[in-house]
Design a protein around this motif. Structure first.
Motif, PDB file in Angstrom:
ATOM      1  N   SER B 126       0.825  -1.215   0.000  1.00 49.61           N
ATOM      2  CA  SER B 126       0.000   0.000   0.000  1.00 49.61           C
ATOM      3  C   SER B 126       0.858   1.263   0.000  1.00 49.61           C
ATOM      4  O   SER B 126       0.404   2.324  -0.406  1.00 49.61           O
ATOM      5  N   ARG B 127       2.094   1.130   0.442  1.00 47.12           N
ATOM      6  CA  ARG B 127       2.977   2.296   0.472  1.00 47.12           C
ATOM      7  C   ARG B 127       3.648   2.538  -0.867  1.00 47.12           C
ATOM      8  O   ARG B 127       4.274   3.565  -1.073  1.00 47.12           O
ATOM      9  N   SER B 128       3.561   1.553  -1.761  1.00 38.89           N
ATOM     10  CA  SER B 128       4.325   1.634  -3.007  1.00 38.89           C
ATOM     11  C   SER B 128       3.463   1.906  -4.229  1.00 38.89           C
ATOM     12  O   SER B 128       3.994   2.127  -5.311  1.00 38.89           O
ATOM     13  N   ILE B 129       2.152   1.817  -4.091  1.00 32.64           N
ATOM     14  CA  ILE B 129       1.316   1.994  -5.280  1.00 32.64           C
ATOM     15  C   ILE B 129       0.131   2.892  -4.962  1.00 32.64           C
ATOM     16  O   ILE B 129      -0.188   3.141  -3.803  1.00 32.64           O
ATOM     17  N   ASP B 130      -0.512   3.358  -6.016  1.00 30.51           N
ATOM     18  CA  ASP B 130      -1.684   4.210  -5.857  1.00 30.51           C
ATOM     19  C   ASP B 130      -2.982   3.417  -5.811  1.00 30.51           C
ATOM     20  O   ASP B 130      -3.980   3.883  -5.272  1.00 30.51           O
ATOM     21  N   ALA B 131      -2.987   2.221  -6.399  1.00 33.96           N
ATOM     22  CA  ALA B 131      -4.204   1.413  -6.425  1.00 33.96           C
ATOM     23  C   ALA B 131      -4.623   1.051  -5.000  1.00 33.96           C
ATOM     24  O   ALA B 131      -3.814   1.080  -4.069  1.00 33.96           O
ATOM     25  N   CYS B 132      -5.882   0.723  -4.840  1.00 29.55           N
ATOM     26  CA  CYS B 132      -6.380   0.261  -3.546  1.00 29.55           C
ATOM     27  C   CYS B 132      -5.792  -1.111  -3.246  1.00 29.55           C
ATOM     28  O   CYS B 132      -5.635  -1.938  -4.151  1.00 29.55           O
ATOM     29  N   VAL B 133      -5.494  -1.365  -1.992  1.00 29.75           N
ATOM     30  CA  VAL B 133      -4.999  -2.674  -1.565  1.00 29.75           C
ATOM     31  C   VAL B 133      -5.948  -3.243  -0.519  1.00 29.75           C
ATOM     32  O   VAL B 133      -6.264  -2.581   0.469  1.00 29.75           O
ATOM     33  N   VAL B 134      -6.404  -4.463  -0.757  1.00 34.76           N
ATOM     34  CA  VAL B 134      -7.221  -5.162   0.232  1.00 34.76           C
ATOM     35  C   VAL B 134      -6.457  -6.400   0.669  1.00 34.76           C
ATOM     36  O   VAL B 134      -6.092  -7.240  -0.168  1.00 34.76           O
ATOM     37  N   ASN B 135      -6.213  -6.512   1.952  1.00 30.03           N
ATOM     38  CA  ASN B 135      -5.486  -7.649   2.504  1.00 30.03           C
ATOM     39  C   ASN B 135      -6.410  -8.872   2.576  1.00 30.03           C
ATOM     40  O   ASN B 135      -7.413  -8.865   3.279  1.00 30.03           O
ATOM     41  N   ALA B 136      -6.042  -9.902   1.824  1.00 29.33           N
ATOM     42  CA  ALA B 136      -6.816 -11.145   1.857  1.00 29.33           C
ATOM     43  C   ALA B 136      -6.061 -12.217   2.643  1.00 29.33           C
ATOM     44  O   ALA B 136      -6.223 -13.413   2.396  1.00 29.33           O
ATOM     45  N   GLY B 137      -5.256 -11.762   3.606  1.00 28.15           N
ATOM     46  CA  GLY B 137      -4.468 -12.694   4.420  1.00 28.15           C
ATOM     47  C   GLY B 137      -2.996 -12.473   4.192  1.00 28.15           C
ATOM     48  O   GLY B 137      -2.516 -12.691   3.089  1.00 28.15           O
ATOM     49  N   ASP B 138      -2.272 -12.058   5.261  1.00 26.29           N
ATOM     50  CA  ASP B 138      -0.822 -11.851   5.133  1.00 26.29           C
ATOM     51  C   ASP B 138      -0.122 -12.570   6.281  1.00 26.29           C
ATOM     52  O   ASP B 138      -0.157 -12.149   7.428  1.00 26.29           O
ATOM     53  N   GLY B 139       0.513 -13.675   5.966  1.00 27.13           N
ATOM     54  CA  GLY B 139       1.280 -14.432   6.955  1.00 27.13           C
ATOM     55  C   GLY B 139       0.437 -14.762   8.178  1.00 27.13           C
ATOM     56  O   GLY B 139      -0.699 -15.216   8.049  1.00 27.13           O
ATOM     57  N   PHE B 140       1.026 -14.557   9.348  1.00 30.38           N
ATOM     58  CA  PHE B 140       0.289 -14.807  10.596  1.00 30.38           C
ATOM     59  C   PHE B 140      -0.310 -13.514  11.136  1.00 30.38           C
ATOM     60  O   PHE B 140      -0.692 -13.451  12.303  1.00 30.38           O
ATOM     61  N   ASN B 141      -0.402 -12.509  10.302  1.00 27.50           N
ATOM     62  CA  ASN B 141      -0.799 -11.189  10.785  1.00 27.50           C
ATOM     63  C   ASN B 141      -2.321 -10.984  10.825  1.00 27.50           C
ATOM     64  O   ASN B 141      -2.940 -11.131  11.873  1.00 27.50           O
ATOM     65  N   GLU B 142      -2.945 -10.716   9.660  1.00 25.01           N
ATOM     66  CA  GLU B 142      -4.386 -10.444   9.677  1.00 25.01           C
ATOM     67  C   GLU B 142      -5.072 -11.039   8.453  1.00 25.01           C
ATOM     68  O   GLU B 142      -4.443 -11.328   7.433  1.00 25.01           O
ATOM     69  N   HIS B 143      -6.361 -11.231   8.566  1.00 25.13           N
ATOM     70  CA  HIS B 143      -7.218 -11.658   7.461  1.00 25.13           C
ATOM     71  C   HIS B 143      -8.532 -10.902   7.676  1.00 25.13           C
ATOM     72  O   HIS B 143      -9.539 -11.465   8.067  1.00 25.13           O
ATOM     73  N   PRO B 144      -8.477  -9.587   7.418  1.00 24.39           N
ATOM     74  CA  PRO B 144      -9.563  -8.726   7.897  1.00 24.39           C
ATOM     75  C   PRO B 144     -10.949  -9.078   7.374  1.00 24.39           C
ATOM     76  O   PRO B 144     -11.928  -9.020   8.134  1.00 24.39           O
ATOM     77  N   THR B 145     -11.071  -9.445   6.072  1.00 23.11           N
ATOM     78  CA  THR B 145     -12.435  -9.694   5.585  1.00 23.11           C
ATOM     79  C   THR B 145     -13.034 -10.947   6.210  1.00 23.11           C
ATOM     80  O   THR B 145     -14.248 -11.043   6.366  1.00 23.11           O
TER      81      THR B 145
END
Lengths: 320, 320, 320
Positions: B126-145
């Motif tokens: 999200s820090r590197s691009i202008d497009a929207c980013v939705v996290n669909a699961g990142d490692g052991f961190n979060e899976h918000p949806t």
């Protein structure tokens, strides 16, 4: 949207290579792409001309980037897209390719975008089916839409290619991108210099409308555009290539070399980049780089190509 | 369709995790999802808000279910969907991820739905691009949806999460679902109890707003909701896990244990279920189970998320 | 577009096999397909009846051709298509199949097109979910849409199947195509002769409404239609099969054999062809061959099937 004032009439229902196109034809594709580029900036990025048409991405080699670009281009023209990736297909059997394509055609597919490991595959296919064929890379032969987006990008920055000095650097002999680039750039008036180690020059380089240099440092100072080809690691290790480190020392586009280049040098790369190998990160992301613009322009160029070949097919069907 | 009376204004063009969201923001997403849920029951299950937009499913880990759910959600909002599955990608190279995403963005993609094996990958992107980013699961961190659809499902049954006792059972330490659940549930007023063997508890569990229990039989009698995590068989065999049989004996949601639970206990599972391991079939298919409702609600929640981040991006672009 | 004058009312929301259908039902599908065939010739090849509906291609076995045909058929009816290919799935676990399907259904999918290695898989699924189920091939049992496109193609050429003599040649025992063919063709009034080596005949062939011949040369002279099954090379090498050369000598459709056939013999093949094995290239591409027409007609037939099962589901939902 399309420059209808242009009196030129496009007649090809296939796009197989750029070698056989005239300057006028090349410019007509670029003009058409300009019309389509605006769609990308509209809030609804859709145009209706291929609604109800089906484009198949028939890829016998992997290429996520080109495949997605063609798919998005087709989709923006409202076509339906079918993905047909045949990784483990026996590339050598031309018959299989043609039977596959004939079956797709029997299902009502209008355009086949073909990526194939064998040079001439797109041409072979175009002789066997009625659907439009767009070459998305065939062996070491041509990759016409890549070269079209390259010259489109240059023309956008400089207005014209006439008189520009353009270096193409790297493994020329195995590069269909280089081959299509040579045809497009020279037809549009540029002077092309091939740069790389002697082992990676095409064997019949004297038959091409280019000059050759083995010295990147000499070339970098005088060119207006430099197109850095991707190093194909899978070809390393044979006797064509020294080590990567050695290659990079002689032919990489570094910050140091950029310091000696013209200040408005246009830096291109067909992607994906090997950062630190053929190009340093600072250069790839620097002000002279148009690498991401190339990707964006690819969409407009592929929309133009898909649109034009389908128009030609429709006109032929009407007997015009 | 959307509750426009809600005075709240959504401002995030990325959804990276739930930890950083306020209760008000969480509720706004759920309210928006409610508006979209009705589309699923209409004869034509389509709404126009993302027409001409492109959503890419950029999945570096397999997840057919989540990928299809996002794809359908995007499609119901009339967006085009591009699939980009990179199974064998070297997850460790953040640079590759960013170059891939920048290229997709250059092709005019509006939203990147990212599944990645490295915690923090979505934030990095999200820090590197202008497009929207939705996290669909990142490692052991979060899976918000996933957590949003969980709390959406609970809220639908109970009206509110305030004061509810919720158990999350299983391998908490390796579960991004648990982590997102903890943030969403506690922010919305629930009390969360983590249940599992000590070896599968997060090391810094004392920093989390939860209580911990190692005794399923004690917990089962007092909770209103129980969320049974999937056993990841690929993690068995190390010294974290005893045998499956032993795990099941202590932590499985069985018919026997259900007999001692509150009669209106809500039984949840993020799927896919290992029948007979963490949950018995009779319970998974029983009256207290809302497992398939979770899947259905996932569609509405993902429509809401895709809609809101794109709205925020459009507002930012207009300088609002 | 659809022959609404036909008083017949279609009532099945699943298409599992042809064995259980009546002649009237088979003819109704073919009539409906005729209506849809014209869409293929229109400039915009789209019809709206399934707009907002979702069709999932749930393929547990590879079949690019059938999968693309169903996908295009759904797309022409304006449905959205989801691809769900599960190559390495454990085919034996019926439960996994049903859980997968129930999850897809919970996501609002309307129709599941199922290809599965286990005979009866489609029927099992139809008992467990509300969505429509279309059998795209289940084990050695049935492949109903293939047989429907076969009889559609014959009917188009001859007006009717009544009294026609039809040979089906090859590995009958392992062919779901043969099985569906037998039901469709005999119900529509044709006489079916199975031709092949004794080892490749079904064990209970006497229970089928067919005659059997082991002599291709005797049969070729008297039939109106010949359907050449594909040789499954993966089954060679056991004791069912001699060498390919020997097989071809006795059962291949050669130019020589064609010379002794009726001049208007219809030559069919479900594809993909093994040129020079079960059929010579000159015959496959000759005037009597309708092989590519079969592929084209497959689209119309699959549109009809998808349309009819969804109509039946809608009628059931309305309580009609």
């Amino acid at each position: 949207m399309i420059r209808s004032s242009n009196k030129f009439k496009w007649r090809h229902k296939h796009l197989l290579g750029l070698r056989e196109l005239t300057r006028e034809e090349l410019e007509f594709i670029l003009d058409t792409a300009e019309g389509f580029e605006n769609i990308s900036t509209r809030s609804v990025k859709k145009a209706p001309p291929l609604r109800g048409k089906v484009v198949v991405n028939l890829f016998f080699e992997d290429s996520t980037r080109t495949r997605i670009s063609f798919g998005l281009a087709a989709s923006r023209l409202s076509a339906d897209v079918v993905e047909f990736t045949k990784k483990s297909s026996s590339v050598s059997k031309g018959e299989t390719l043609i039977d596959t394509a004939r079956n797709l055609e029997a299902m009502g597919i209008d355009t086949i975008v073909l990526r194939h490991g064998a040079g001439g595959a797109a041409r072979l296919l175009s002789r066997s089916i009625d659907a439009c064929v767009v070459n998305a890379g065939d062996g070491f032969n041509e990759h016409p839409t890549q070269a079209l987006l390259d010259v489109y990008t240059i023309r956008k920055h400089r207005g014209s290619l006439d008189g520009l000095k353009i270096a193409i650097v790297g493994d020329i002999s195995h590069s269909r991108v280089a081959r299509s680039n040579i045809w497009a750039m020279t037809k549009l008036g540029a002077e092309v210099i091939l740069v790389g180690p002697p082992t990676l020059m095409p064997s019949k380089v004297n038959d091409l409308p280019v000059t050759v240099s083995y010295d990147m440092d000499e070339v970098i100072e005088k060119v207006d555009v430099i197109n850095m080809l991707r190093i194909q690691f899978e070809r390393m290790g044979g006797n064509l290539f020294p080590t990567i480190r050695e290659y990079a020392r002689f032919f990489s586009l570094t910050v140091d070399r950029m310091a000696r280049a013209k200040s408005d040098l246009i830096v291109m790369h067909p992607g994906p980049i090997n950062r630190g190998v053929e190009i340093e990160s600072e250069v790839a992301d620097g002000n002279n780089s148009v690498i991401l613009q190339q990707v964006s322009n690819g969409l407009a160029v592929r929309m133009a190509v898909l649109y034009l070949v389908n128009q030609a097919a429709a006109n032929k069907a009407k007997g015009k």
